[in-house]
Every structure is written in C-alpha cells, then in structure tokens.
Write an enzyme that holds these catalytic residues in place. Structure first.
Site, PDB file in Angstrom:
ATOM      1  N   ASN A   1       0.864  -1.185   0.000  1.00 10.37           N
ATOM      2  CA  ASN A   1       0.000   0.000   0.000  1.00 10.37           C
ATOM      3  C   ASN A   1       0.899   1.231   0.000  1.00 10.37           C
ATOM      4  OD1 ASN A   1      -1.834   2.015   0.419  1.00 10.37           O
ATOM      5  ND2 ASN A   1      -2.255   1.491   2.561  1.00 10.37           N
ATOM      6  N   TRP A   2       0.940   1.907  -1.149  1.00 16.36           N
ATOM      7  CA  TRP A   2       1.850   3.062  -1.279  1.00 16.36           C
ATOM      8  C   TRP A   2       1.219   4.358  -0.766  1.00 16.36           C
ATOM      9  CZ3 TRP A   2       4.234   1.867  -6.821  1.00 16.36           C
ATOM     10  CH2 TRP A   2       5.118   0.788  -6.677  1.00 16.36           C
ATOM     11  N   LYS A   3      -0.002   4.276  -0.257  1.00 18.47           N
ATOM     12  CA  LYS A   3      -0.685   5.446   0.334  1.00 18.47           C
ATOM     13  C   LYS A   3      -0.542   6.664  -0.593  1.00 18.47           C
ATOM     14  CE  LYS A   3       0.378   3.485   4.802  1.00 18.47           C
ATOM     15  NZ  LYS A   3      -0.021   3.530   6.158  1.00 18.47           N
TER      16      LYS A   3
ATOM     17  N   HIS B   1      -9.772   0.945   4.475  1.00 14.66           N
ATOM     18  CA  HIS B   1      -8.464   1.097   5.131  1.00 14.66           C
ATOM     19  C   HIS B   1      -8.634   2.014   6.344  1.00 14.66           C
ATOM     20  CE1 HIS B   1      -4.334   2.309   5.933  1.00 14.66           C
ATOM     21  NE2 HIS B   1      -3.994   1.163   5.364  1.00 14.66           N
TER      22      HIS B   1
ATOM     23  N   GLU C   1      -6.992   4.395   7.502  1.00 13.26           N
ATOM     24  CA  GLU C   1      -6.820   5.842   7.300  1.00 13.26           C
ATOM     25  C   GLU C   1      -8.070   6.457   6.674  1.00 13.26           C
ATOM     26  OE1 GLU C   1      -3.054   5.372   5.353  1.00 13.26           O
ATOM     27  OE2 GLU C   1      -2.220   4.779   7.285  1.00 13.26           O
TER      28      GLU C   1
ATOM     29  N   GLU D   1      -5.763  -5.221  10.320  1.00 14.22           N
ATOM     30  CA  GLU D   1      -4.737  -4.225  10.621  1.00 14.22           C
ATOM     31  C   GLU D   1      -5.118  -3.487  11.901  1.00 14.22           C
ATOM     32  OE1 GLU D   1      -2.616  -2.874   6.834  1.00 14.22           O
ATOM     33  OE2 GLU D   1      -4.538  -1.899   6.779  1.00 14.22           O
TER      34      GLU D   1
ATOM     35  N   GLY E   1       1.817   2.104  10.797  1.00 13.15           N
ATOM     36  CA  GLY E   1       2.725   3.240  10.669  1.00 13.15           C
ATOM     37  C   GLY E   1       3.331   3.678  11.994  1.00 13.15           C
TER      38      GLY E   1
ATOM     39  N   SER F   1       3.054  -2.225  10.469  1.00 14.23           N
ATOM     40  CA  SER F   1       4.500  -2.151  10.735  1.00 14.23           C
ATOM     41  C   SER F   1       5.254  -3.434  10.373  1.00 14.23           C
ATOM     42  CB  SER F   1       4.753  -1.765  12.195  1.00 14.23           C
ATOM     43  OG  SER F   1       4.224  -0.474  12.447  1.00 14.23           O
TER      44      SER F   1
ATOM     45  N   GLY G   1       2.690  -1.146   4.361  1.00 13.66           N
ATOM     46  CA  GLY G   1       2.686   0.269   4.001  1.00 13.66           C
ATOM     47  C   GLY G   1       4.110   0.773   3.832  1.00 13.66           C
TER      48      GLY G   1
HETATM   49  C1  PEP Z   1      -0.971   0.021   5.801  1.00 19.68           C
HETATM   50  O1  PEP Z   1      -0.937   1.128   5.304  1.00 19.68           O
HETATM   51  O2  PEP Z   1      -1.902  -0.728   5.495  1.00 19.68           O
HETATM   52  C2  PEP Z   1       0.083  -0.390   6.734  1.00 19.68           C
HETATM   53  C3  PEP Z   1       0.011  -1.569   7.294  1.00 19.68           C
HETATM   54  O3  PEP Z   1       1.110   0.507   6.971  1.00 19.68           O
HETATM   55  P1  PEP Z   1       2.516   0.218   7.739  1.00 19.68           P
HETATM   56  O4  PEP Z   1       3.068  -1.056   7.154  1.00 19.68           O
HETATM   57  O5  PEP Z   1       3.367   1.405   7.397  1.00 19.68           O
HETATM   58  O6  PEP Z   1       2.209   0.085   9.188  1.00 19.68           O
END
Ligand code: PEP
Length: 415
Positions: free
Chosen positions: A173-175, A262, A264, A334, A340, A379, A400
């Site tokens: 997931n490149w956000k 998601h 976010e 998640e 993050g 993470s 992410g």
């Molecule tokens: C995500 O954006 O779905 C995610 C898991 O981010 P990160 O790996 O940076 O925690």
C-alpha cells in the site's frame, strides 16, 4: 517411508497442547464434573486414555487444567470425542481456542475431514462448531443414555483450505506517496527483482495512488503473479461525484483489486461501516476483487472489544456482498495502533484476531469462508515478515511504509 498423517497430526497436537494420560484422569474427571450433567467417571478416563487410539490434549490457564480436547486421529480424518472447558473461562473464548488449535493441527498435517457428535439440545456447542464451518450430516436417534437425546453428527471439510493456503498474498500500500514516474520506477525495480523469480506460493498486489495505477499496470503488464489495485473506490457507476473514481475507471486503468475500509479512510477521512459496505458490494459487482481492511483502535482493544469491533466491521462490509468464491475477496486485519507506528502486534494477538476473523468469515460465507485469505498489516518489515506470515490463519501481509522501496518490499515477499 513418509510418516502417516495420523502420526503427524498427533505430533503436531502434542507440540501445541500438553498431552494428557491416565495419570491425569483425576483432574479430567473433576473438569468433566464441572462441565457436564453426566460426566465420565475416572475409570472411563483411565480406560479410554489408556488406549493408544484416543488421545487427550489439555490447555492450562493460571497453572490448572482449564480445558481439554479428546481426539481420535484416523488415517485422514480427525474425530473430536469430547471437548470441555471450565465454565467460568468459556466467555474468554477458551473453547474456541482449543477447537481452533486442534483443527489447525489437523489441517497442517493433511487430514481431510473433521467429525464430531453433539447433543441436539446443546445450542451453545452447536453454535461454536457451526462458526468453525462444521455442518450437520446426520442424526443418531436416542444416542445419549442419560437423557435419551438424539446426537447430531457434524462434519467439516478440511482439505480445501489446505490447498488454498498454499498461496499467500503480499500487498504493497503506497498510500499518498510517489508521482507517476516514481511509481513506475519502483514497479519496474520490483519486477526486475521478482518476475520469473517469485517465491513458491506467493502473489503480489501493488496499490499505488489513483494517478499512478495505469503507470504501474503498464510496468507490471505480463509479469507473473503481480497484480495492481487501487486504494479506494466510489460505489456508483458514474455521476455527479466530484473527485471520486468508479470501478470501471479503475479497471480501465489496469486495476484488478481495490482496498476498502483502510483504517486511514475510516479514521482520517471519516468513512463509516455502512459506506465501506456499499463500496465492497459495488466494487465486487463491477468485477474488482476486494481487500476489506478491519482492525481495532488501542482504546477498543483495551476495553476488551476486539471481537465486537471486528464482527461489526465485517458484518457491515459484507452486508450486501454476493461473492461467488474465495478468490473474489480478502480481508486485511490491521490493528489501528500498529499501522505506521513501528508497533507490531505480538504472535498471540495476531493469531487470536485472525482466528476470530476466520470464524466470522465462515459464518458469513459457509461454503468458502475457510478459504478466504486473511492478511496481517501493521508495521511489517523485512525483519519481522517471516515470523508473522508463518502464523496460523495468516495468509499474507499488507505492507505500508516498508513497501515503498523495491528492495525492502521484495525482501518481505521472499520472507
Ligand atoms: C498500511 O498502510 O496498510 C500499513 C500496514 O502501513 P505500515 O506497514 O506502514 O504500518
């Protein structure tokens, strides 16, 4: 000569639970007396568990025997003879944990079927078994000598999940990172590292920002087991929805997957469960595969609401979904507090949440819920990916921050 399935299964069970023998008969009889109206006597335990064919596995909590499962390991089927948990610990999900452990061991070792008998009137036990995908296949008249009650014979097909679980999805997931040029360069680097060289049983999905979907699709066109998805979608074919993107536009850009719900989008952009559900149903109907993201906040976890939150999010997400099969969808668990933040959920926390999601999926989609991929996200890094992806019911990873760099993400894919 290869070790037979029944011996492998017993070995796997012994690794997970403590195997009980005739010496534990007293503790088992006491546990039974607390759990059942017509408990087995100590003599029955000694004679049953003294026989090699029956094996009992115990689960301890706070230093005492809190539950046990008695099983018979056949050549390719596992029969659950009895399962008992201290009444005061049932609400903490100990029965489900015991059953889950037994079924995981059976699946891992190649058993094809799980079987058990249950009293017709034992509604809580029937609900537990059904939530794991067991279905009634027969009835034994007046089977229980004490009450004359009928027994229902329940069966669970274990083999299909074994096959499906051979493949794991690792998703990036490149956000809101990367311009079109940057995204294409990362996708090209990723292709160089993985195409034709993909580890056995892995599928990759990259979720770039909207504007880069087609650039990434072009960079990955024809690559083996590498697909492209979008991070969001609007639940309408077209119309006056300024700033939004439809499923057809995403497919036109080369996306085959879409993320919905998601954290976010839920917590930063204010999407509610019902909106997530509309997106999931419409995107699927319009030919996209959906990856539904769910997870609890730290506050919800600490208030003991994990199961309630996951059930609410999944129920809403799938309320209008008419999926044809397990390949149409995936769930990403998640925990919000792990995204993050550098905080990774521990193995027990992940396994517990994934087992919960599995049960909810089986309840929602009895024919194929067992085979839907459940990804973990939060993470994930090259250093922790291997230990997480090896956990029970973890069928992939959603990454992410560590997916933005091709070397780092390909190391996770190889983990
Ligand atoms: C995500 O954006 O779905 C995610 C898991 O981010 P990160 O790996 O940076 O925690």
């Amino acid at each position: 000569m290869a070790e037979p399935v029944d011996a492998r299964c017993a070995r796997e069970l012994t690794a997970v639970f403590e195997e009980l023998g005739a010496a534990d008969a007293g503790a088992l009889a006491a546990l039974e007396a607390l759990c059942f109206s017509s408990p087995w006597s100590e003599a029955q335990f000694v004679s049953s568990f003294g026989q090699a064919a029956f094996r009992a596995f115990g689960l301890r909590a706070a230093g005492r025997l809190a539950g046990y499962a008695a099983v018979y390991c056949g050549a390719d089927e596992l029969e659950l003879l009895n399962i008992a948990v201290l009444p005061e610990l049932r609400r903490q999900g100990l029965g489900a944990r015991l059953l889950d452990g037994v079924l995981q061991a059976a699946r891992k070792t190649g058993m094809n079927r799980g079987l058990l008998e249950v009293r017709v009137g034992n509604a809580p036990a029937r609900a537990l078994y059904e939530s794991f995908g067991f279905a009634p296949v027969g009835r034994r008249k007046r089977y229980y000598a004490d009450t004359g009650e009928d027994a229902l014979v329940y069966q669970l097909d274990l083999a299909s999940r074994e096959e499906c679980c051979m493949r794991k999805i690792v998703a990036a997931n490149w956000k809101m990172y990367k311009t079109r040029g940057e995204a294409a360069a990362t996708a090209t680097a990723l292709r160089r590292l993985l195409d034709g060289n993909m580890p056995e049983g892995r599928d990759v999905v990259v979720f770039p920002p909207f504007l880069a979907v087609s650039a990434v699709a072009e960079a990955l066109a024809g690559a083996d087991r590498m697909a492209v998805g979008a991070q969001d979608v609007y639940p309408a074919a077209e119309g006056a929805f300024t700033g939004e993107v439809s499923p057809a536009m995403l497919r036109d850009g080369g996306a085959s997957w879409v993320l919905v719900g998601h954290s976010e989008r839920r917590h930063v952009l204010g999407e509610d469960d019902a909106f997530v559900g509309r997106k999931a149903a419409f995107a699927l109907e319009q030919g996209l595969k959906i990856m539904v993201c769910v997870g609890e906040t730290l506050e919800e976890r600490e208030a003991g609401r994990l199961e309630a939150v996951l059930a609410r999010q999944l129920d809403a997400a799938f309320a209008g979904v008419r999926a044809a099969g397990c390949g149409d969808l995936a769930v990403a668990y998640e925990p919000v507090w792990a995204i993050g933040t550098g905080k990774v959920a521990g193995p027990r926390e992940i396994a517990e949440a994934h087992a919960l999601v599995r049960r909810l999926l089986v309840r929602r989609f009895p024919e194929f819920g067992n085979n839907v991929a459940i990804l973990y996200g939060g993470s994930v890094k090259p250093a922790n990916a291997a230990s997480i992806i090896a956990l029970d019911n973890v069928d992939g990873l959603l990454v992410g921050g560590a997916s933005l760099d091709a070397e780092s993400f390909s190391a996770i894919v190889r983990a």
